[in-house]
Motif scaffolding. Sequence first.
Motif, PDB file in Angstrom:
ATOM      1  N   ALA A   1       0.971  -1.175  -0.019  1.00 43.57           N
ATOM      2  CA  ALA A   1      -0.061  -0.047  -0.098  1.00 43.57           C
ATOM      3  C   ALA A   1       0.967   1.255  -0.025  1.00 43.57           C
ATOM      4  O   ALA A   1       2.039   1.049   0.584  1.00 43.57           O
ATOM      5  CB  ALA A   1      -0.887   0.052   1.009  1.00 43.57           C
ATOM      6  N   THR A   2       0.574   2.141  -0.593  1.00 41.82           N
ATOM      7  CA  THR A   2       1.243   3.612  -0.832  1.00 41.82           C
ATOM      8  C   THR A   2       0.724   4.479   0.634  1.00 41.82           C
ATOM      9  O   THR A   2      -0.045   3.813   1.205  1.00 41.82           O
ATOM     10  CB  THR A   2       0.582   4.474  -1.924  1.00 41.82           C
ATOM     11  OG1 THR A   2      -0.727   4.870  -1.624  1.00 41.82           O
ATOM     12  CG2 THR A   2       0.729   3.829  -3.275  1.00 41.82           C
ATOM     13  N   PRO A   3       1.662   5.217   1.060  1.00 40.41           N
ATOM     14  CA  PRO A   3       1.258   5.907   2.208  1.00 40.41           C
ATOM     15  C   PRO A   3      -0.254   6.626   2.284  1.00 40.41           C
ATOM     16  O   PRO A   3      -0.723   6.194   3.622  1.00 40.41           O
ATOM     17  CB  PRO A   3       2.288   7.238   2.099  1.00 40.41           C
ATOM     18  CG  PRO A   3       3.484   6.597   1.479  1.00 40.41           C
ATOM     19  CD  PRO A   3       2.787   5.863   0.283  1.00 40.41           C
ATOM     20  N   ILE A   4      -0.719   6.977   1.102  1.00 39.03           N
ATOM     21  CA  ILE A   4      -1.972   7.582   1.127  1.00 39.03           C
ATOM     22  C   ILE A   4      -2.968   6.233   1.078  1.00 39.03           C
ATOM     23  O   ILE A   4      -4.140   6.434   1.649  1.00 39.03           O
ATOM     24  CB  ILE A   4      -2.391   8.307  -0.273  1.00 39.03           C
ATOM     25  CG1 ILE A   4      -1.468   9.591  -0.068  1.00 39.03           C
ATOM     26  CG2 ILE A   4      -3.827   8.536  -0.513  1.00 39.03           C
ATOM     27  CD1 ILE A   4      -2.031  10.543   0.977  1.00 39.03           C
TER      28      ILE A   4
ATOM     29  N   ASP B   1       8.099  12.157   4.269  1.00 44.11           N
ATOM     30  CA  ASP B   1       6.850  11.718   3.673  1.00 44.11           C
ATOM     31  C   ASP B   1       6.244  11.180   4.837  1.00 44.11           C
ATOM     32  O   ASP B   1       4.770  11.179   4.670  1.00 44.11           O
ATOM     33  CB  ASP B   1       7.290  10.498   2.719  1.00 44.11           C
ATOM     34  CG  ASP B   1       7.878  11.107   1.419  1.00 44.11           C
ATOM     35  OD1 ASP B   1       7.637  12.337   1.173  1.00 44.11           O
ATOM     36  OD2 ASP B   1       8.126  10.208   0.486  1.00 44.11           O
TER      37      ASP B   1
ATOM     38  N   LEU C   1       4.646  14.300   6.334  1.00 44.53           N
ATOM     39  CA  LEU C   1       3.332  15.006   5.660  1.00 44.53           C
ATOM     40  C   LEU C   1       2.296  13.950   5.271  1.00 44.53           C
ATOM     41  O   LEU C   1       1.124  14.583   5.414  1.00 44.53           O
ATOM     42  CB  LEU C   1       4.195  15.178   3.949  1.00 44.53           C
ATOM     43  CG  LEU C   1       4.619  16.174   3.826  1.00 44.53           C
ATOM     44  CD1 LEU C   1       4.967  16.192   2.316  1.00 44.53           C
ATOM     45  CD2 LEU C   1       3.887  17.505   3.794  1.00 44.53           C
ATOM     46  N   ALA C   2       2.411  12.693   5.216  1.00 43.67           N
ATOM     47  CA  ALA C   2       1.120  11.602   4.961  1.00 43.67           C
ATOM     48  C   ALA C   2       0.446  11.799   6.529  1.00 43.67           C
ATOM     49  O   ALA C   2      -0.714  11.899   6.370  1.00 43.67           O
ATOM     50  CB  ALA C   2       1.794  10.489   4.758  1.00 43.67           C
TER      51      ALA C   2
ATOM     52  N   ALA D   1      -1.417  15.185   6.519  1.00 45.55           N
ATOM     53  CA  ALA D   1      -2.392  15.164   5.689  1.00 45.55           C
ATOM     54  C   ALA D   1      -3.685  14.345   6.214  1.00 45.55           C
ATOM     55  O   ALA D   1      -4.797  14.770   6.017  1.00 45.55           O
ATOM     56  CB  ALA D   1      -1.850  14.589   4.321  1.00 45.55           C
TER      57      ALA D   1
ATOM     58  N   GLY E   1      -5.004  14.251  -3.544  1.00 48.90           N
ATOM     59  CA  GLY E   1      -3.995  13.843  -4.745  1.00 48.90           C
ATOM     60  C   GLY E   1      -4.176  14.432  -6.090  1.00 48.90           C
ATOM     61  O   GLY E   1      -3.296  14.395  -7.012  1.00 48.90           O
TER      62      GLY E   1
END
Lengths: 188, 188
Positions: free
Chosen positions: B77-80, B142, B145-146, B149, B182
Motif C-alpha cells: 500500500a502507498t502511504p495514502i 513523507d 507529511l502523510a 495530511a 491527490g
Amino acid sequence: MGRWQPDAMGRLRAAAIDLFVERGYEQTTVADIAERAGLTARTFFRHFPDKREVLFQGAERLQQAMVDALLRAPTEATPIDAVAASLQAAAQSFGDIRSFARRRRDVIAATAELRERELIKLASLSAALAEALRSRGVVELDARLAAEAAVMVFRIAFERWLDGDDQRGYAAIALDLLHRLGGLAHTA
Amino acid sequence: MGRWQPDAMGRLRAAAIDLFVERGYEQTTVADIAERAGLTARTFFRHFPDKREVLFQGAERLQQAMVDALLRAPTEATPIDAVAASLQAAAQSFGDIRSFARRRRDVIAATAELRERELIKLASLSAALAEALRSRGVVELDARLAAEAAVMVFRIAFERWLDGDDQRGYAAIALDLLHRLGGLAHTA
C-alpha cells in the motif's frame, strides 16, 4: 516615523523579543520595550497597537503577499501551482528573520494566549487562500483542501527551516514538501 | 462497573455534555454530572480521571484504531492507501455519535483550555500516524507529511460530517477528500 528615529519599528521589535526571551512575555511591559529600544511608549504605540502585535504584525503582510501571488498565478495554473506561487512569495519575506523567528517561536510556545493567536492567524491565512482560490474558479471543496494543504506545507517547511536540519532555503523546502505531498499517492 | 449500573459511563457522558451545554463547562462540577446521571462522584472517577476527559477519552481509542488499521494495511500500500485505511477505521467509531459530537464541538469552541487540549490530541494523532508510517518503511519527511495530511483530512471531513451539509457517511467524505488532495496537482 521621523528621520530622528531611524528604524524605530525594527528597534522596538528587537527590544521586545529580547525582553520576552529574558523575562517572559507576560512579565514584559510596553514601557520596558520602549526603554530598551531607547524610545518612548508613545513611539511604540505609533507602530504597534499592543505588545502582542509585535509578534504578529508581520503575519498580515505575509498573508497579503501570499494571496497576491496566488491571484497573479497564470490562469491555467493548477491549484497546487497557485499554492506554490504563494509559498514562493512567503519565502521572499523570510530572508533575514530566522534568528527573530526562532526566538518568536519559543516565546509563543511558552504562552497559551500566544499559541491561540498564532492558530487564529493560520486559520485566517487558510481562509484567505481558499477565498483567492475560489475567485480563480476552483470549486469550494478543492479550494478549502488546497488552502489547508498550503498552510500545512507552510508550517512544516517553516519548522524545518527554523530548525536548520534542512540546509536549503525556505522556498526549496516548501516546494519540495508540496511536490512530495502530490507524490504520496504513488510512492511506496 | 457492576450489573447494577448499566452503562454508567454512557450515562455520565450524556449527563456531562448536557450540563456543559446548559451551564457552561467551567460552571459544571463532577458532583453535578454524577447527580444528573443518578450516580455517585465515586462512580464518576471509576470511569474518568476528571470532567475534561469526558470529552477526550474517546480520542485515545480512536487514535489506537487508526494506528492499528494503518499498520495492518497491505505491505504494498502507498502511504495514502495506508492513510485511507486509518480513516475508514475512524469512520467505524463515528456511527452514532453525531449528536454528542456536535455538542462537544460547541463546548470545546467556547473554552480556551479545551481548544488547546483538542489541538494536543490532534498533534498526538499526527505523531502516532507518522510513527506507524515510518515503521512501514516510509521515509521521515513523507511520513510526517502523510500523517499531517491524514489529520487535515480527518478534521475537515469531521466538520463536514457534523455540519450535515454533506449527506454522505464519514468514510465516504474522508476518502473523497483524500482522493481530491491527490488530484489538486492536476485539476484546474
